[in-house]
Design an enzyme around this catalytic site. Structure first.
Site, short mmCIF file in Angstrom:
data_model
loop_
_atom_site.label_atom_id
_atom_site.label_comp_id
_atom_site.label_asym_id
_atom_site.label_seq_id
_atom_site.Cartn_x
_atom_site.Cartn_y
_atom_site.Cartn_z
N ARG A 1 1.57 1.67 8.85
CA ARG A 1 0.79 0.89 7.89
C ARG A 1 1.42 -0.49 7.84
NH1 ARG A 1 -1.61 2.89 2.43
NH2 ARG A 1 -3.14 1.36 3.11
N LYS B 1 -3.42 -3.82 -3.79
CA LYS B 1 -4.71 -3.17 -3.56
C LYS B 1 -5.86 -4.16 -3.72
CE LYS B 1 -5.36 0.19 -2.52
NZ LYS B 1 -5.62 0.65 -1.11
N ARG C 1 1.42 7.61 -0.36
CA ARG C 1 1.06 6.20 -0.45
C ARG C 1 1.85 5.59 -1.59
NH1 ARG C 1 -0.75 6.64 -4.94
NH2 ARG C 1 -0.82 4.38 -5.14
N GLY C 2 1.72 4.28 -1.75
CA GLY C 2 2.48 3.56 -2.75
C GLY C 2 3.73 2.97 -2.13
N ALA C 3 4.00 1.70 -2.42
CA ALA C 3 5.09 1.00 -1.76
C ALA C 3 6.44 1.71 -1.89
CB ALA C 3 5.18 -0.44 -2.28
N ASP D 1 2.53 -4.39 -2.67
CA ASP D 1 2.93 -3.83 -1.38
C ASP D 1 3.77 -4.81 -0.57
OD1 ASP D 1 1.36 -1.08 -0.77
OD2 ASP D 1 0.20 -2.35 -2.10
N GLN E 1 -8.35 5.55 -6.18
CA GLN E 1 -6.98 5.90 -6.59
C GLN E 1 -6.79 5.77 -8.09
OE1 GLN E 1 -7.74 3.84 -3.99
NE2 GLN E 1 -6.18 3.91 -2.39
#
Length: 351
Positions: free
Chosen positions: A86, A245, A50-52, A234, A193
């Site tokens: 996503r 988020k 995860r994470g852009a 994101d 997170q």
């Protein structure tokens, strides 16, 4: 250890993606070997990766997997499924698109693009850390000298990229230069997170930090206990609205009330000039179970459902600065993410 990387196998010369399974942290540091696009999509959807920035790298490497495992027709179909796994984070689609441009030239050409995106992500993370530090020094010179109290949400460190990260990379730079007093890490419900991943990274670097429940953040800002808020992104739209988020919008409102900087840190590739404003961003809803179940225990009465948006959108006017690997943009001062279309957008967008 990198959060995501590519390795070449001895078996048949096929490569694979190695990534840290972030769902198991902080209890276990486990790496997975991803050899198919289906495996990668599953990892993306359950947030093992995860994470852009990391998703951009994963997108490009996923096309490399598709290319080596099939032909141009099957690879393109697999890549398109990966692209939409996503919807909110623009980097995933960007990484897929960059690698697809090389597909007709063969697997090695696709892999060369993917590895270049990986390497540029590392370079960009270091550039963002330096530029973010310099911005904080400019905005808060006296507080920088005495030590900053910073607040962040979710995880924007090395786990969200290949190395170092975005907002947490800036915080790390502040720490390494001796200017950090404390970090408040929002726990980041529903999947924690912040409490799991950001606290783990801060612990590993030896940085002073405290986790807080998300709803405590605005109160701490109002008390004057926070000097600046640093968050990731994101997707950043043409007018500077920013998706991040869920809970980020609330932090921006709290920062405005407290009169402190609210800074977004993200790679230039997160800027999506084809999306005019934040109202047009497709916000992923991840369903009820993440909210009502914690560590296997059902927390709500049977039949309870949830609204569970994974992201929210912060209007540009609440953002003090957007720090990328190439520049610093001031949306609150009507600076736009895309200088090339600034005149056209100034005439049509609300600030």
């Amino acid at each position: 250890m990198r959060a995501i990387d590519w390795f070449q196998s001895d078996q048949g010369g096929l490569g694979y993606i190695s990534l840290i399974d972030q769902t198991l942290l902080p209890d276990a540091l486990t790496t997975l070997q991803i050899r198919t696009v289906d495996e990668l999509i599953e990892c993306i959807q359950r947030l093992a990766v995860r994470g852009a920035p990391a998703l951009g790298v994963a997108g490009a490497m996923g096309v490399a997997l598709a290319a080596q495992n099939g032909n141009t027709v099957t690879a393109r179909a697999d890549a398109l499924r990966l692209r939409v796994s996503r919807p909110t984070a623009v980097n995933l689609a960007w990484g897929v698109d960059q690698a697809l441009e090389a597909l007709e030239r063969g697997t090695q050409a696709v892999l060369t693009v993917a590895l270049s995106i990986r390497d540029q992500d590392v370079i960009g993370s270091h550039a963002m850390a330096k530029r973010g530090y310099e911005l904080l020094a400019d905005l808060l010179p006296e507080k920088m000298a005495s030590g900053l109290n910073l607040l962040t949400i979710c995880n924007t460190g090395a786990l969200a990229a290949v190395e170092r990260g975005t907002a947490l990379g800036v915080i790390e730079e502040v720490f390494l230069r001796g200017n950090l007093k404390n970090v408040f890490a929002c726990e980041t419900r529903p999947l924690f997170q912040g409490a799991r991943l950001t606290a783990w990274e801060l612990s590993n670097m030896g940085a002073p930090h405290q986790t807080i429940v998300d709803s405590a953040a605005n109160f701490l800002m109002a008390q004057g206990r926070v000097d600046a808020v640093l968050v990731g992104a994101d997707r950043i739209t043409a007018n500077g609205d920013t998706a991040n988020k869920i809970g980020t919008f609330s932090l921006a409102l709290g920062a405005q009330f407290a009169g402190i900087p609210f800074i977004v840190v993200a790679p230039e590739t997160t800027i999506d000039c084809e999306t005019a404003t934040g109202d047009l961003i497709d916000i992923e809803d991840r369903g009820t179970e993440e909210v009502v179940v914690i560590n296997g225990k059902v927390m709500s009465p049977a039949g309870t459902t949830s609204v569970n948006p994974a992201f929210d959108v912060t209007p540009a006017r609440l953002i003090s600065a957007i720090v990328t690997d190439q520049r610093a943009i001031r949306p609150a001062l009507n600076e736009l993410p895309s200088d090339e279309v600034a005149n056209e957008m100034t005439a049509t967008f609300r600030f």
